[in-house]
Design an enzyme around this catalytic site. Structure first.
Site, PDB file in Angstrom:
ATOM      1  N   CYS A 122      12.841 -59.476  59.162  1.00  9.14           N
ATOM      2  CA  CYS A 122      13.138 -58.932  57.486  1.00  9.14           C
ATOM      3  C   CYS A 122      13.147 -56.954  57.641  1.00  9.14           C
ATOM      4  O   CYS A 122      13.928 -56.570  57.214  1.00  9.14           O
ATOM      5  CB  CYS A 122      12.388 -59.648  56.583  1.00  9.14           C
ATOM      6  SG  CYS A 122      10.554 -59.393  56.767  1.00  9.14           S
ATOM      7  N   ASP A 340      17.421 -58.046  49.060  1.00  3.26           N
ATOM      8  CA  ASP A 340      16.678 -58.730  49.639  1.00  3.26           C
ATOM      9  C   ASP A 340      17.420 -59.390  51.097  1.00  3.26           C
ATOM     10  O   ASP A 340      18.499 -60.188  50.942  1.00  3.26           O
ATOM     11  CB  ASP A 340      16.428 -60.086  48.871  1.00  3.26           C
ATOM     12  CG  ASP A 340      14.960 -60.768  49.303  1.00  3.26           C
ATOM     13  OD1 ASP A 340      14.744 -60.940  50.363  1.00  3.26           O
ATOM     14  OD2 ASP A 340      14.408 -61.555  48.584  1.00  3.26           O
ATOM     15  N   HIS A 342      16.306 -61.794  53.007  1.00  3.24           N
ATOM     16  CA  HIS A 342      15.690 -63.210  53.429  1.00  3.24           C
ATOM     17  C   HIS A 342      16.668 -64.487  52.806  1.00  3.24           C
ATOM     18  O   HIS A 342      16.033 -65.434  52.371  1.00  3.24           O
ATOM     19  CB  HIS A 342      14.286 -63.461  52.624  1.00  3.24           C
ATOM     20  CG  HIS A 342      13.175 -62.619  53.044  1.00  3.24           C
ATOM     21  ND1 HIS A 342      13.036 -61.124  52.509  1.00  3.24           N
ATOM     22  CD2 HIS A 342      12.213 -62.786  53.998  1.00  3.24           C
ATOM     23  CE1 HIS A 342      12.074 -60.699  53.344  1.00  3.24           C
ATOM     24  NE2 HIS A 342      11.664 -61.435  53.959  1.00  3.24           N
TER      25      HIS A 342
END
Length: 455
Positions: A122, A340, A342
């Protein structure tokens, strides 16, 4: 992972789905394709990818609330969401940012059999997003935004039924179907920019030859003792990005400078950017790894972070919340806007003509409270020319002055760093330094969240 929202009357809130076009309001669905065997075991790797796709895919469908009463601040611009024009402008600017997420199904990473970065990559992905923001500023004209409709019609051309009357514009016969193509003036002007846009996207794809792809970043991380499957901190990610740009033949007019010990040494920046006449000054991305507190964010730094994010020269922050890296792009009131990484998506084959771009752009603005921000982060800035560097120093120093009552986040100094000759070495210790006028004090971060771990 539900970002906290401010409790306001419904009539004072704006649902993000309400000001995003219905055409773009379709999050990519999780793939059902089997994942290749990884050295962790095929069953476990498939489970991790499926879990991330379900968990974060569901989160993407949740609704962040944006107040109509307060402006959204992003990359030096203020957007009043109660105004339709501002709302649409914000939508276009946000959806033009490159969204680089977990991927699966790419060729094995160096020294292993991993074919996905799900669960550990990430910070590298948020680093890619920050670099991508800088590259778009570097290569695209000011104010460029991605037109979502580009991919709706093949080749950005409007297909028209041939008629007996003459049409204005350029037409090309389509054979037996007796169709013609008409290129609008906007399409003609946008095509070179769209080609550059696609080229930038290709630099970040998950292929060993991509200069800023996950394979290249993992390879460059080896000098810091990192390998595929390890977790990377924001500081190490900054040095990896610097090496990646320095090694790329595609960007001879761009350099990356990484601050040392929360200090930007201006002579080091000049030495990187200056070239003998008649060559022009190189553009520069300045990355500043900082730690804004001990185990938690020091709230006294929030106003300074806001002022930095409100600058046009700021290209975002590699940060996140504990154990969860995010790319911060702006704020509204006491909430950070972010992208994000993820969400695990299938890798895209860029060798195909007109490869799909939808999975590289996010149509969903998200936000979270400043109170949840992890103190370890890297702040990025971009300056195109010598004059821009001088302007950057002036406006950033003004923003930093808001933290004068505490230790400043970082400082600019004239001269060169004593460790300039060792710039190619990655930081490997667990000590973060915060410089003040009274000297430096060290903060032991061995037990901190400097290197994000997937929950």
């Amino acid at each position: 992972m539900n970002p906290s929202t401010s409790s306001q009357p419904p009539e004072e809130e704006e649902d993000d789905w309400l000001f995003l076009s219905s055409e773009s309001a379709k999050p990519p669905g999780p793939s059902r394709e089997p994942q290749e065997t990884e050295d962790r075991g095929p069953l476990r790797s498939r489970f991790i990818s499926a879990w991330n796709s379900v968990k974060y895919g569901w989160s993407l469908k949740q609704k962040s609330k944006f107040s109509k009463r307060s402006p959204v601040i992003m990359f030096g611009h203020s957007y009043e969401l109660k105004d339709h024009g501002d709302r649409e402008c914000f939508r276009r600017v946000f959806s033009s940012l490159l969204w680089l997420t977990y991927r699966r199904g790419f060729s094995p990473l160096p020294d292993g059999a991993l074919t996905s970065d799900s669960g550990w990559g990430c910070v590298l992905r948020t680093g890619q997003m920050l670099l991508a923001r800088g590259l778009l500023l570097h290569l695209m004209p000011p104010g460029w935004t991605w037109c979502v409709s580009h991919h709706a019609v093949k080749d950005d051309l409007e297909l028209l039924r041939s008629t007996g009357s003459a049409e204005s514009g350029q037409e090309v016969k389509e054979g037996p179907s007796k169709r013609s193509r008409k290129l609008s003036l906007g399409s003609l002007l946008d095509r070179p920019m769209e080609a550059t846009h696609r080229r930038v996207v290709s630099w970040f794809t998950d292929h060993p030859s991509a200069p800023f792809g996950i394979h290249r970043l993992v390879e460059l991380g080896k000098s810091s003792g990192k390998k595929a499957g390890d977790w990377y901190g924001p500081s190490i990610a900054a040095h990896i990005l610097r090496k990646a740009v320095a090694a790329s033949a595609d960007l001879p007019n761009l350099v990356v400078y990484v601050a040392q010990d929360c200090t930007v040494y201006l002579e080091d920046v000049r030495r990187l950017c200056e070239r003998p006449p008649p060559q022009a000054w190189r553009s520069v991305i300045i990355l500043v790894p900082v730690r804004l507190g001990g185990q938690e964010l020091n709230r006294s730094y929030v106003s300074c972070v806001k002022k930095l994010l409100a600058l046009q020269c700021c290209i975002g922050i590699i940060g996140g919340k504990p154990k969860h890296s995010l790319f911060f792009t702006g704020f509204q009131e006491d909430h950070l806007l972010y992208l994000d990484p993820h969400y695990c998506q299938p890798t895209v084959d860029i060798t195909k003509e007109n490869f799909p771009l939808e999975s590289f752009h996010c149509k969903y603005p998200r936000k979270m409270s400043f109170s949840r921000m992890d103190p370890s982060c890297t702040i990025g800035f971009y300056a195109k020319c010598h004059r821009d560097v001088e302007s950057l120093c002036t406006v950033v120093n003004e923003a930093l002055s808001t933290s004068a009552s505490t230790y400043p986040i970082f400082i600019f100094v004239e001269g060169r760093s004593q460790e300039e000759e060792e710039r190619s070495n990655m930081p490997t210790n667990n000590m973060a330094y915060i410089r003040s006028n009274r000297g430096m004090r060290s903060v032991n971060t061995s037990n901190s969240l400097d290197e994000f771990v997937l929950l």
